[in-house]
Design a protein around this motif. Structure first.
Motif, PDB file in Angstrom:
ATOM      1  N   UNK A  58       4.946   1.673   5.326  1.00 49.44           N
ATOM      2  CA  UNK A  58       6.200   2.298   5.751  1.00 49.44           C
ATOM      3  C   UNK A  58       6.899   1.387   6.743  1.00 49.44           C
ATOM      4  N   UNK A  59       8.197   1.573   6.868  1.00 50.32           N
ATOM      5  CA  UNK A  59       8.973   0.829   7.846  1.00 50.32           C
ATOM      6  C   UNK A  59       9.239   1.722   9.044  1.00 50.32           C
ATOM      7  N   UNK A  60       8.943   1.222  10.234  1.00 49.12           N
ATOM      8  CA  UNK A  60       9.224   1.916  11.477  1.00 49.12           C
ATOM      9  C   UNK A  60      10.019   0.952  12.344  1.00 49.12           C
ATOM     10  N   UNK A  61      11.226   1.343  12.690  1.00 48.90           N
ATOM     11  CA  UNK A  61      12.134   0.482  13.462  1.00 48.90           C
ATOM     12  C   UNK A  61      12.302  -0.881  12.801  1.00 48.90           C
ATOM     13  N   UNK A  62      12.382  -0.871  11.469  1.00 48.68           N
ATOM     14  CA  UNK A  62      12.606  -2.099  10.720  1.00 48.68           C
ATOM     15  C   UNK A  62      11.379  -2.977  10.553  1.00 48.68           C
ATOM     16  N   UNK A  63      10.227  -2.539  11.051  1.00 49.18           N
ATOM     17  CA  UNK A  63       8.999  -3.329  10.938  1.00 49.18           C
ATOM     18  C   UNK A  63       8.017  -2.620  10.010  1.00 49.18           C
ATOM     19  N   UNK A  64       7.359  -3.416   9.184  1.00 42.27           N
ATOM     20  CA  UNK A  64       6.414  -2.883   8.223  1.00 42.27           C
ATOM     21  C   UNK A  64       5.121  -2.468   8.920  1.00 42.27           C
ATOM     22  N   UNK A  65       4.674  -1.253   8.609  1.00 43.87           N
ATOM     23  CA  UNK A  65       3.373  -0.782   9.073  1.00 43.87           C
ATOM     24  C   UNK A  65       2.504  -0.558   7.846  1.00 43.87           C
ATOM     25  N   UNK A  66       1.318  -1.118   7.862  1.00 43.92           N
ATOM     26  CA  UNK A  66       0.377  -0.983   6.759  1.00 43.92           C
ATOM     27  C   UNK A  66      -0.824  -0.203   7.284  1.00 43.92           C
ATOM     28  N   UNK A  67      -1.122   0.900   6.621  1.00 42.31           N
ATOM     29  CA  UNK A  67      -2.211   1.766   7.046  1.00 42.31           C
ATOM     30  C   UNK A  67      -3.210   1.944   5.916  1.00 42.31           C
ATOM     31  N   UNK A  68      -4.481   1.980   6.238  1.00 40.68           N
ATOM     32  CA  UNK A  68      -5.495   2.289   5.244  1.00 40.68           C
ATOM     33  C   UNK A  68      -5.426   3.775   4.928  1.00 40.68           C
ATOM     34  N   UNK A  69      -5.557   4.106   3.670  1.00 41.16           N
ATOM     35  CA  UNK A  69      -5.576   5.503   3.270  1.00 41.16           C
ATOM     36  C   UNK A  69      -4.279   5.974   2.674  1.00 41.16           C
ATOM     37  N   UNK A  70      -4.285   7.262   2.320  1.00 40.77           N
ATOM     38  CA  UNK A  70      -3.129   7.862   1.668  1.00 40.77           C
ATOM     39  C   UNK A  70      -2.133   8.366   2.698  1.00 40.77           C
ATOM     40  N   UNK A  71      -0.950   8.715   2.200  1.00 41.65           N
ATOM     41  CA  UNK A  71       0.118   9.225   3.054  1.00 41.65           C
ATOM     42  C   UNK A  71      -0.226  10.617   3.576  1.00 41.65           C
ATOM     43  N   UNK A  72      -0.755  11.464   2.718  1.00 36.90           N
ATOM     44  CA  UNK A  72      -1.036  12.846   3.094  1.00 36.90           C
ATOM     45  C   UNK A  72      -2.523  13.138   3.007  1.00 36.90           C
ATOM     46  N   UNK A  73      -3.014  13.915   3.955  1.00 32.74           N
ATOM     47  CA  UNK A  73      -4.399  14.370   3.936  1.00 32.74           C
ATOM     48  C   UNK A  73      -4.398  15.780   3.374  1.00 32.74           C
ATOM     49  N   UNK A  74      -4.846  15.926   2.135  1.00 32.47           N
ATOM     50  CA  UNK A  74      -4.787  17.214   1.456  1.00 32.47           C
ATOM     51  C   UNK A  74      -6.128  17.544   0.823  1.00 32.47           C
ATOM     52  N   UNK A  75      -6.263  18.781   0.355  1.00 35.12           N
ATOM     53  CA  UNK A  75      -7.487  19.203  -0.322  1.00 35.12           C
ATOM     54  C   UNK A  75      -7.574  18.627  -1.729  1.00 35.12           C
ATOM     55  N   UNK A  76      -6.413  18.422  -2.364  1.00 34.90           N
ATOM     56  CA  UNK A  76      -6.369  17.827  -3.692  1.00 34.90           C
ATOM     57  C   UNK A  76      -5.646  16.491  -3.603  1.00 34.90           C
ATOM     58  N   UNK A  77      -6.134  15.524  -4.358  1.00 40.93           N
ATOM     59  CA  UNK A  77      -5.558  14.191  -4.330  1.00 40.93           C
ATOM     60  C   UNK A  77      -4.959  13.855  -5.691  1.00 40.93           C
ATOM     61  N   UNK A  78      -3.959  12.983  -5.675  1.00 37.71           N
ATOM     62  CA  UNK A  78      -3.374  12.490  -6.917  1.00 37.71           C
ATOM     63  C   UNK A  78      -4.399  11.594  -7.581  1.00 37.71           C
ATOM     64  N   UNK A  79      -4.821  11.980  -8.777  1.00 42.83           N
ATOM     65  CA  UNK A  79      -5.874  11.240  -9.447  1.00 42.83           C
ATOM     66  C   UNK A  79      -5.425  10.492 -10.681  1.00 42.83           C
ATOM     67  N   UNK A  80      -4.202  10.777 -11.143  1.00 45.02           N
ATOM     68  CA  UNK A  80      -3.710  10.098 -12.327  1.00 45.02           C
ATOM     69  C   UNK A  80      -2.435  10.738 -12.810  1.00 45.02           C
ATOM     70  N   UNK A  81      -1.960  10.264 -13.944  1.00 46.36           N
ATOM     71  CA  UNK A  81      -0.712  10.795 -14.479  1.00 46.36           C
ATOM     72  C   UNK A  81      -0.635  10.566 -15.979  1.00 46.36           C
TER      73      UNK A  81
END
Length: 121
Positions: A58-81
């Motif tokens: 994600x960009x915060x104040x124009x600077x890229x932030x790279x984080x390990x893990x998913x955007x949302x912490x949920x009970x169900x995860x996106x597993x495919x499509x």
């Protein structure tokens, strides 16, 4: 119109299944995929690796932030499509209800918003 069927489930469920249950699960998805193809609505699909392999940018104040893990912490995860081409939402919902993932998770159905000037597959 194209629709994306997003498959959400508890990703730890697969690892708790016996090898026989996993074999039946794989067979169910193969049969579903073949049915989509035979009906002429199949465009593509993929299974995603577990969320522990995800990286979020994600960009915060124009600077890229790279984080390990998913955007949302949920009970169900996106597993495919599945990407399908169906005549309308009702048809897409019918295909989603037939997906094996609907029996152990949630299928989110979203129309694809075509990019102007882009050719469709």
């Amino acid at each position: 119109m194209q629709y994306l069927l997003l498959l959400f489930a508890d990703e730890t469920g697969w690892h708790r299944m016996s090898s026989e249950e996993q074999t039946r699960g794989v067979a169910a998805y193969r049969a579903y995929t073949e049915t989509l193809k035979e009906a002429g609505v199949y465009v593509g699909s993929n299974r995603l690796q577990d969320t522990n392999t995800a990286t979020t940018v994600r960009l915060v104040d124009g600077k890229s932030q790279v984080l390990d893990g998913t955007y949302a912490d949920t009970k169900e995860q996106l597993g495919g499509y599945f990407l399908i081409d169906a005549p309308d939402l009702d048809a897409a919902l019918g295909w989603a209800a037939r997906c094996p993932g609907a029996s152990h998770g949630t299928i989110e159905v979203r129309p694809v918003w075509p990019t102007p000037g882009a050719s469709s597959p």
